[in-house]
Design a protein around this motif. Structure first.
Motif, PDB file in Angstrom:
ATOM      1  N   MET A 120     -18.142  11.949  57.875  1.00  0.00           N
ATOM      2  CA  MET A 120     -19.494  12.155  57.341  1.00  0.00           C
ATOM      3  C   MET A 120     -20.498  12.063  58.490  1.00  0.00           C
ATOM      4  O   MET A 120     -20.465  11.111  59.272  1.00  0.00           O
ATOM      5  CB  MET A 120     -19.798  11.086  56.275  1.00  0.00           C
ATOM      6  CG  MET A 120     -21.167  11.247  55.629  1.00  0.00           C
ATOM      7  SD  MET A 120     -21.429  10.022  54.336  1.00  0.00           S
ATOM      8  CE  MET A 120     -23.068  10.488  53.793  1.00  0.00           C
ATOM      9  N   PRO A 121     -21.405  13.049  58.631  1.00  0.00           N
ATOM     10  CA  PRO A 121     -22.370  13.038  59.727  1.00  0.00           C
ATOM     11  C   PRO A 121     -23.257  11.805  59.691  1.00  0.00           C
ATOM     12  O   PRO A 121     -23.634  11.313  58.622  1.00  0.00           O
ATOM     13  CB  PRO A 121     -23.177  14.318  59.479  1.00  0.00           C
ATOM     14  CG  PRO A 121     -22.310  15.173  58.616  1.00  0.00           C
ATOM     15  CD  PRO A 121     -21.514  14.240  57.779  1.00  0.00           C
ATOM     16  N   VAL A 122     -23.603  11.291  60.874  1.00  0.00           N
ATOM     17  CA  VAL A 122     -24.488  10.148  60.993  1.00  0.00           C
ATOM     18  C   VAL A 122     -25.866  10.678  61.363  1.00  0.00           C
ATOM     19  O   VAL A 122     -26.038  11.335  62.392  1.00  0.00           O
ATOM     20  CB  VAL A 122     -23.995   9.158  62.068  1.00  0.00           C
ATOM     21  CG1 VAL A 122     -24.937   7.969  62.169  1.00  0.00           C
ATOM     22  CG2 VAL A 122     -22.566   8.694  61.747  1.00  0.00           C
ATOM     23  N   GLU A 123     -26.858  10.405  60.540  1.00  0.00           N
ATOM     24  CA  GLU A 123     -28.195  10.935  60.773  1.00  0.00           C
ATOM     25  C   GLU A 123     -28.850  10.281  61.977  1.00  0.00           C
ATOM     26  O   GLU A 123     -28.765   9.068  62.176  1.00  0.00           O
ATOM     27  CB  GLU A 123     -29.074  10.739  59.542  1.00  0.00           C
ATOM     28  CG  GLU A 123     -30.459  11.361  59.693  1.00  0.00           C
ATOM     29  CD  GLU A 123     -31.302  11.210  58.436  1.00  0.00           C
ATOM     30  OE1 GLU A 123     -32.422  11.775  58.415  1.00  0.00           O
ATOM     31  OE2 GLU A 123     -30.856  10.540  57.486  1.00  0.00           O
ATOM     32  N   SER A 124     -29.521  11.081  62.767  1.00  0.00           N
ATOM     33  CA  SER A 124     -30.218  10.574  63.946  1.00  0.00           C
ATOM     34  C   SER A 124     -31.410   9.725  63.531  1.00  0.00           C
ATOM     35  O   SER A 124     -32.203  10.124  62.666  1.00  0.00           O
ATOM     36  CB  SER A 124     -30.703  11.734  64.812  1.00  0.00           C
ATOM     37  OG  SER A 124     -31.616  11.269  65.784  1.00  0.00           O
ATOM     38  N   PRO A 125     -31.597   8.554  64.146  1.00  0.00           N
ATOM     39  CA  PRO A 125     -32.784   7.749  63.858  1.00  0.00           C
ATOM     40  C   PRO A 125     -34.055   8.389  64.391  1.00  0.00           C
ATOM     41  O   PRO A 125     -35.163   7.930  64.076  1.00  0.00           O
ATOM     42  CB  PRO A 125     -32.480   6.425  64.571  1.00  0.00           C
ATOM     43  CG  PRO A 125     -31.492   6.766  65.625  1.00  0.00           C
ATOM     44  CD  PRO A 125     -30.685   7.892  65.092  1.00  0.00           C
ATOM     45  N   TYR A 126     -33.902   9.445  65.184  1.00  0.00           N
ATOM     46  CA  TYR A 126     -35.057  10.121  65.776  1.00  0.00           C
ATOM     47  C   TYR A 126     -35.300  11.496  65.157  1.00  0.00           C
ATOM     48  O   TYR A 126     -36.138  12.261  65.634  1.00  0.00           O
ATOM     49  CB  TYR A 126     -34.846  10.268  67.287  1.00  0.00           C
ATOM     50  CG  TYR A 126     -34.413   8.980  67.946  1.00  0.00           C
ATOM     51  CD1 TYR A 126     -35.270   7.901  68.046  1.00  0.00           C
ATOM     52  CD2 TYR A 126     -33.108   8.829  68.442  1.00  0.00           C
ATOM     53  CE1 TYR A 126     -34.868   6.700  68.630  1.00  0.00           C
ATOM     54  CE2 TYR A 126     -32.700   7.647  69.033  1.00  0.00           C
ATOM     55  CZ  TYR A 126     -33.579   6.588  69.132  1.00  0.00           C
ATOM     56  OH  TYR A 126     -33.171   5.400  69.704  1.00  0.00           O
ATOM     57  N   ALA A 127     -34.581  11.799  64.071  1.00  0.00           N
ATOM     58  CA  ALA A 127     -34.613  13.142  63.488  1.00  0.00           C
ATOM     59  C   ALA A 127     -36.012  13.537  63.024  1.00  0.00           C
ATOM     60  O   ALA A 127     -36.472  14.654  63.291  1.00  0.00           O
ATOM     61  CB  ALA A 127     -33.625  13.242  62.334  1.00  0.00           C
TER      62      ALA A 127
ATOM     63  N   THR B 111     -26.363   0.510  63.056  1.00  0.00           N
ATOM     64  CA  THR B 111     -26.660   1.901  62.690  1.00  0.00           C
ATOM     65  C   THR B 111     -26.852   2.751  63.934  1.00  0.00           C
ATOM     66  O   THR B 111     -26.335   3.877  64.022  1.00  0.00           O
ATOM     67  CB  THR B 111     -27.921   1.968  61.819  1.00  0.00           C
ATOM     68  OG1 THR B 111     -27.718   1.190  60.627  1.00  0.00           O
ATOM     69  CG2 THR B 111     -28.229   3.411  61.423  1.00  0.00           C
ATOM     70  N   LEU B 112     -27.574   2.210  64.897  1.00  0.00           N
ATOM     71  CA  LEU B 112     -27.796   2.938  66.136  1.00  0.00           C
ATOM     72  C   LEU B 112     -26.486   3.113  66.897  1.00  0.00           C
ATOM     73  O   LEU B 112     -26.222   4.182  67.465  1.00  0.00           O
ATOM     74  CB  LEU B 112     -28.819   2.206  67.011  1.00  0.00           C
ATOM     75  CG  LEU B 112     -29.200   2.885  68.341  1.00  0.00           C
ATOM     76  CD1 LEU B 112     -29.706   4.298  68.116  1.00  0.00           C
ATOM     77  CD2 LEU B 112     -30.234   2.044  69.088  1.00  0.00           C
ATOM     78  N   ARG B 113     -25.645   2.075  66.907  1.00  0.00           N
ATOM     79  CA  ARG B 113     -24.354   2.184  67.587  1.00  0.00           C
ATOM     80  C   ARG B 113     -23.492   3.278  66.953  1.00  0.00           C
ATOM     81  O   ARG B 113     -22.864   4.067  67.663  1.00  0.00           O
ATOM     82  CB  ARG B 113     -23.606   0.847  67.553  1.00  0.00           C
ATOM     83  CG  ARG B 113     -24.172  -0.214  68.460  1.00  0.00           C
ATOM     84  CD  ARG B 113     -23.333  -1.480  68.400  1.00  0.00           C
ATOM     85  NE  ARG B 113     -22.030  -1.294  69.009  1.00  0.00           N
ATOM     86  CZ  ARG B 113     -21.773  -1.475  70.301  1.00  0.00           C
ATOM     87  NH1 ARG B 113     -22.734  -1.834  71.136  1.00  0.00           N
ATOM     88  NH2 ARG B 113     -20.562  -1.293  70.775  1.00  0.00           N
ATOM     89  N   ARG B 114     -23.460   3.347  65.633  1.00  0.00           N
ATOM     90  CA  ARG B 114     -22.670   4.388  64.952  1.00  0.00           C
ATOM     91  C   ARG B 114     -23.165   5.773  65.330  1.00  0.00           C
ATOM     92  O   ARG B 114     -22.371   6.691  65.568  1.00  0.00           O
ATOM     93  CB  ARG B 114     -22.736   4.195  63.425  1.00  0.00           C
ATOM     94  CG  ARG B 114     -21.831   3.094  62.887  1.00  0.00           C
ATOM     95  CD  ARG B 114     -21.644   3.212  61.382  1.00  0.00           C
ATOM     96  NE  ARG B 114     -22.908   3.081  60.662  1.00  0.00           N
ATOM     97  CZ  ARG B 114     -23.436   1.935  60.275  1.00  0.00           C
ATOM     98  NH1 ARG B 114     -22.796   0.797  60.516  1.00  0.00           N
ATOM     99  NH2 ARG B 114     -24.576   1.898  59.621  1.00  0.00           N
ATOM    100  N   TRP B 115     -24.487   5.918  65.405  1.00  0.00           N
ATOM    101  CA  TRP B 115     -25.036   7.214  65.758  1.00  0.00           C
ATOM    102  C   TRP B 115     -24.702   7.580  67.210  1.00  0.00           C
ATOM    103  O   TRP B 115     -24.342   8.725  67.489  1.00  0.00           O
ATOM    104  CB  TRP B 115     -26.554   7.227  65.555  1.00  0.00           C
ATOM    105  CG  TRP B 115     -27.168   8.525  65.975  1.00  0.00           C
ATOM    106  CD1 TRP B 115     -27.089   9.721  65.316  1.00  0.00           C
ATOM    107  CD2 TRP B 115     -27.910   8.770  67.169  1.00  0.00           C
ATOM    108  NE1 TRP B 115     -27.760  10.706  66.027  1.00  0.00           N
ATOM    109  CE2 TRP B 115     -28.275  10.139  67.168  1.00  0.00           C
ATOM    110  CE3 TRP B 115     -28.322   7.965  68.221  1.00  0.00           C
ATOM    111  CZ2 TRP B 115     -29.016  10.718  68.185  1.00  0.00           C
ATOM    112  CZ3 TRP B 115     -29.064   8.536  69.241  1.00  0.00           C
ATOM    113  CH2 TRP B 115     -29.405   9.897  69.225  1.00  0.00           C
ATOM    114  N   ILE B 116     -24.791   6.623  68.119  1.00  0.00           N
ATOM    115  CA  ILE B 116     -24.438   6.879  69.520  1.00  0.00           C
ATOM    116  C   ILE B 116     -22.983   7.318  69.634  1.00  0.00           C
ATOM    117  O   ILE B 116     -22.657   8.289  70.330  1.00  0.00           O
ATOM    118  CB  ILE B 116     -24.700   5.628  70.379  1.00  0.00           C
ATOM    119  CG1 ILE B 116     -26.206   5.379  70.510  1.00  0.00           C
ATOM    120  CG2 ILE B 116     -24.066   5.774  71.768  1.00  0.00           C
ATOM    121  CD1 ILE B 116     -26.562   4.052  71.144  1.00  0.00           C
TER     122      ILE B 116
END
Length: 300
Positions: free
Chosen positions: A1-8, A194-199
């Motif tokens: 499942m895609p992880v949404e960017s916190p900067y999107a 959350t940020l780690r998962r996105w990275i």
């Protein structure tokens, strides 16, 4: 499942066009963000095994600029050099010709991250003349020296092994998801899950977007064989260094030593972050960049 960017959401507000140029006989793909009428254009050069996506969190924090972010030849969507080696010299020459082909007007700022800091510095030392130079996570000292040299040598063995294996196996080894995840975990310093998962998702998606294993081996060899200190004393451009307190590739002491080698340099160290400033602290980096460009000292 895609992880949404916190900067999107921030990035979505910035207009962007995907474009291309033929440089050195091969197609360079690049992304053109922001206001095309802006008086300042920032050309961003990404790091080893990355592509333009890695610098988008920084782009998302900026306003009032035109920003151009190419994929380095052989990485992302850009074709490899048809004849030239993917070396610092090859990339520096390409960068100069790429910027020339853009026919930019107004103030031109060059930004390089990690390996991009070496390429950008080499290009400026070789005659490219941006109005300002910004280096994020600059490679300030030889990667094979110092307390982290053992880890670098392990990486050298990894890439060397990938080149010696039969082509199909070597290519698969370079793209091994387990190895990519180990690299990602080692570089990430944030405690935000959350940020780690996105990275990690970013590295999973883009860290293996390269043309072939020869490109990777050549550019990796270049990345560990050179550093910014080789070029600093030949750089006349006003320079900002944005370094990290916990960078596993270049210790902070080396960053302070590097800053003294430039004709005109400022150093900003971001606490608590490592080699992923562009992912973990893009707002801090963007704020330092904006303040640096606002203080052009024309009245000094």
């Amino acid at each position: 499942m895609p992880v949404e960017s916190p900067y999107a959401d921030q990035l979505d507000r910035i207009p962007v066009r995907e474009r291309s140029l033929i440089v050195d006989g091969a197609e360079t793909r690049f992304w053109d963000y922001g206001d095309h009428e802006a008086s300042t254009t920032i050309v961003m050069v990404h790091g080893f095994r990355g592509d333009h996506h890695g610098l988008e969190p920084v782009v998302a924090q900026l306003s009032g600029f035109r920003i151009i972010a190419p994929d380095l030849p052989g990485f992302g969507s850009s074709a490899p050099f048809p004849e030239a080696t993917h070396s610092v010299e090859g990339y520096a020459a390409w960068l100069g010709r790429f910027i020339e082909e853009l026919h930019l007007t107004g103030r031109v700022v060059l930004l390089g991250h990690s390996f991009g800091s070496i390429v950008s510095s080499a290009a400026v030392a070789g005659g490219l003349r941006p109005d300002d130079l910004i280096l994020v996570n600059p490679i300030a000292a030889p990667a094979l020296q110092g307390p982290r040299g053992v880890l670098t040598r392990l990486a050298v063995f990894y890439y060397w092994s990938s080149a010696k294996l039969p082509k199909r196996l070597g290519f698969a080894f370079l793209r091994n998801k387990g190895v990519v995840r180990i690299m990602s975990v080692a570089m990430s310093k944030t405690k935000d899950p959350t940020l780690r998962r996105w990275i990690h998702a970013q590295h999973d998606q883009y860290f293996s977007a390269f043309a072939d294993r020869e490109v990777v081996l050549e550019s990796f060899t270049a990345s560990v064989s050179h550093d910014v200190s080789e070029y600093a004393d030949r750089i006349p451009s006003r320079t900002l260094l944005v370094a990290a307190e916990r960078d596993d590739i270049t210790p902070v002491a080396a960053q302070y030593a590097l800053a003294k080698r430039f004709a005109d340099a400022q150093l900003h160290v971001i606490p608590g972050v490592g080699h992923l400033i562009h992912y973990e602290e893009p707002l801090d980096a963007a704020q330092r960049l904006t303040a640096f460009l606002a203080d052009d000292r024309t009245d000094a």
